[in-house]
Design an enzyme around this catalytic site. Sequence first.
Site, short mmCIF file in Angstrom:
data_model
loop_
_atom_site.label_atom_id
_atom_site.label_comp_id
_atom_site.label_asym_id
_atom_site.label_seq_id
_atom_site.Cartn_x
_atom_site.Cartn_y
_atom_site.Cartn_z
N LEU A 189 -21.48 3.82 2.66
CA LEU A 189 -22.13 4.55 3.75
C LEU A 189 -21.65 4.07 5.11
CD1 LEU A 189 -25.91 4.78 2.90
CD2 LEU A 189 -24.24 6.61 3.02
N HIS A 194 -0.23 -12.91 9.46
CA HIS A 194 -0.92 -11.61 9.52
C HIS A 194 -1.54 -11.36 10.90
CE1 HIS A 194 -0.73 -10.52 5.24
NE2 HIS A 194 -0.71 -11.83 5.04
N GLU A 239 -2.53 -8.70 12.16
CA GLU A 239 -3.55 -7.63 12.15
C GLU A 239 -4.98 -8.17 12.16
OE1 GLU A 239 -1.56 -8.45 9.65
OE2 GLU A 239 -2.43 -8.07 7.67
N CYS A 246 4.34 -10.42 6.57
CA CYS A 246 4.28 -11.27 5.38
C CYS A 246 5.30 -10.81 4.34
CB CYS A 246 2.85 -11.32 4.85
SG CYS A 246 2.55 -12.81 3.93
N GLN A 306 9.49 -10.94 4.42
CA GLN A 306 10.30 -11.49 3.32
C GLN A 306 11.30 -10.44 2.82
OE1 GLN A 306 7.36 -12.76 0.43
NE2 GLN A 306 6.65 -14.46 1.70
N1 GLN Z 1 3.65 -12.12 -2.08
C1 GLN Z 1 4.12 -12.83 -0.95
C2 GLN Z 1 3.76 -14.29 -0.99
O1 GLN Z 1 2.90 -14.70 -1.72
C3 GLN Z 1 3.60 -12.22 0.33
C4 GLN Z 1 2.11 -12.32 0.48
C5 GLN Z 1 1.57 -11.39 1.52
O2 GLN Z 1 2.23 -10.45 1.92
N2 GLN Z 1 0.34 -11.61 1.94
O3 GLN Z 1 4.36 -15.08 -0.29
#
Ligand code: GLN
Length: 536
Positions: free
Chosen positions: A19, A510, A512, A384, A388
Site C-alpha cells: 500500500l 553504491h 545511489e 559495482c 566490474q
Molecule cells: N557480484 C559482485 C561482487 O560480489 C558485485 C556485487 C554488486 O554489484 N553489489 O563483487
Amino acid sequence: MEPKDTKLIFVTGGVVSSLGKGLTTASIGALLEGYGIKIGMLKIDPYLNIDPGTMNPCQHGEVYVLEDGSETDLDFGHYERFTQAQLRYGNSCTSGKIYETILRKERNGDYLGQTVQIIPHVTDEIKRRIFVAAQGVDILITEIGGVVGDIEGMPYLEALRQIAYERGYRNVLFIHLALLPFLKAAQELKSKPVQQSVAKLREIGIQPNILICRTEVPLEKGIRDKISLFCNIEKNAVLEERDVTTSIYEVPTALHKSQLDTLIFNHFNLSYARKPLTLWENVMERIKHPMHKVTIGIIGKYTEIQDAYKSVIEALRHGGIEHFCQTEIKMIDSEQLESDNACTPLKDLDGILVPGGFGSRGIDGKISAIRYARENKIPFLGICLGMQLALVEFARNVLDHADANSTEMNAKSSYPVICMLEQQKQVVSKGATMRLGAQKCEIMPNSRVYEAYKQSNISERHRHRYEFNECYRPDFEAKGMHFVGYNAQSKCVEAIELPDHPWFVGVQFHPEFKSKPYQAHPLFAHFIKAAINNKH
Ligand code: GLN
C-alpha cells in the site's frame, strides 16, 4: 533504559500489503522534520530472516545498505531519502534478530530455569528494541511490516499494546493505513475490509487514533462518517490518501494538506505553528516544470520488479530534479541484449546505467550494452558489478583478451580481471559477510569523478565480494583506462573512467544509497548532465 520523553508513533497496515506504507511512514517523518522535530525511524519486519541480505530482490525488492553496513529492507531507502534520521543496525528489527537474541540468552542460561515464551520473553525483547531506537529522538516512528492479522505479526502487536498501556494515551499514537477498495461494478467505495482490519487491531487491544485510507477516489462525507462510527475513530482523523499522480515526493505535502501534522500534535499535546514544506514544494516545482528530458536505460536482470532497483531509479530522478530534467527510465532485460539484434533497445537512450548484481545470468548482455556505450560515446555509469563488467568489457574488446572475466562468472578465466581477495576466500557463511557499508576513498584530481564530488576524500557504501585485480592495471592504463578512485587501506580500486569519452564512469561502491530528492548524489547529477549534453 526507557527514554521517557520520546513520543511513539506506530504505523500498521490493513487489508493488503504493497500500500506504500514505507513511503507514507517516511513522509510522516519528513512532515515532522519540517517543524524541526528530531525524529527516529524503526522498521519491524516479522519474517525470520535476520536481515534481507540473503533474499532474492525479485521477491523482496532491493537490499538497501546503511552506513554501518547493515543490509536492510527497501523501506530504509524511503526513510533516508525523505528524512535525516540516523539509521543503523538497531533501526531494523526482524523476528530473526529477536529469536537470535533469545536463543543465545537461553543457551547461556540467562533465563535462570524459566520456560522461555512468546509472552513475556519475545514481547519484552521487542519492547527493549523499540526503547533503544527511541533514545535521543523527540518522536520515534515505527513501521510494522506486513498486514494486521498476519500470524507473524501478533507478538509485535501485543508488545505495542503493552507499551501504549504503560506509557499512557498521550505518549503513543497509532496510525493505521488501510486499503479502501473502490468497486467499479457498484461504483462505490467499500468500507468493510477497513472495518475488519481495525476490528482485528481492537481485538488485541489497540485502538488506532488515525486512519489513513488509501483510495483511488475521493472520500465522501457519508463514507467517512460511516468508517468513523464503526471504527471508533474521530471523523477528522479519518484521512484519505489518494494515489499521487506526478511523483512520490508529493506525499509529505499531501499529508500536510490533510492536516495529519495537526492531528499528531493535538494527540501528543505539542504545539507548533503550521508551516509550509518549502523543501518538498521546491522539489515538486522542479518535477512539474522540467526544461529537459532524457531517457536512461537500466540494464539489469531483475527487471520484472521495479523495486529491485528502487534506489538507482530514485537517484536517477534526483539527478534530473537537480537539472530541471525529466528522467524517463527504461528497464532493459540484459538477456534480451544477447540475441542477434542485440543493440536495438539501446538505440534511443541518452544514457546507459549498469547497476549492481550477482551471478552470471545476463552478463553478456550487460557487456554488450557497455561496449555500445563506450563505442558510441553514450554517457555511462557502472555501479559495482557495472564497474566490474566495464573492466571485463575493456579487457575483452580493447586489450584483446577474449576470455577475460570475473572469477565470479568463470573461475578458470585466463585473464581474471575481477577476483576475490584472500580474506573473502575464507568466508563460508553468506549472511552479512560481504565488504559492506561506508568506506573511505580517495579521488584523483583532474578526473570526471573529482569534477562531480569537488573533493578528494569521500566515503561511500559498499556491498560486494569481488575486486579489480591490481596486477592487470598497467595493461589497462596503457590503453587509456584511468583509475581515479582508490581505497588506501584495502588497496582496492574504487572508481574508473575513460577520459576520451564524454562521460564513462564506473564505481565499485553504491552512490545511489546516498542520493536525496533535494540533494542529488553528485555522480547521478553529473551523469544526467552528461545525458542532457549528449542530446544537444
Ligand atoms: N557480484 C559482485 C561482487 O560480489 C558485485 C556485487 C554488486 O554489484 N553489489 O563483487
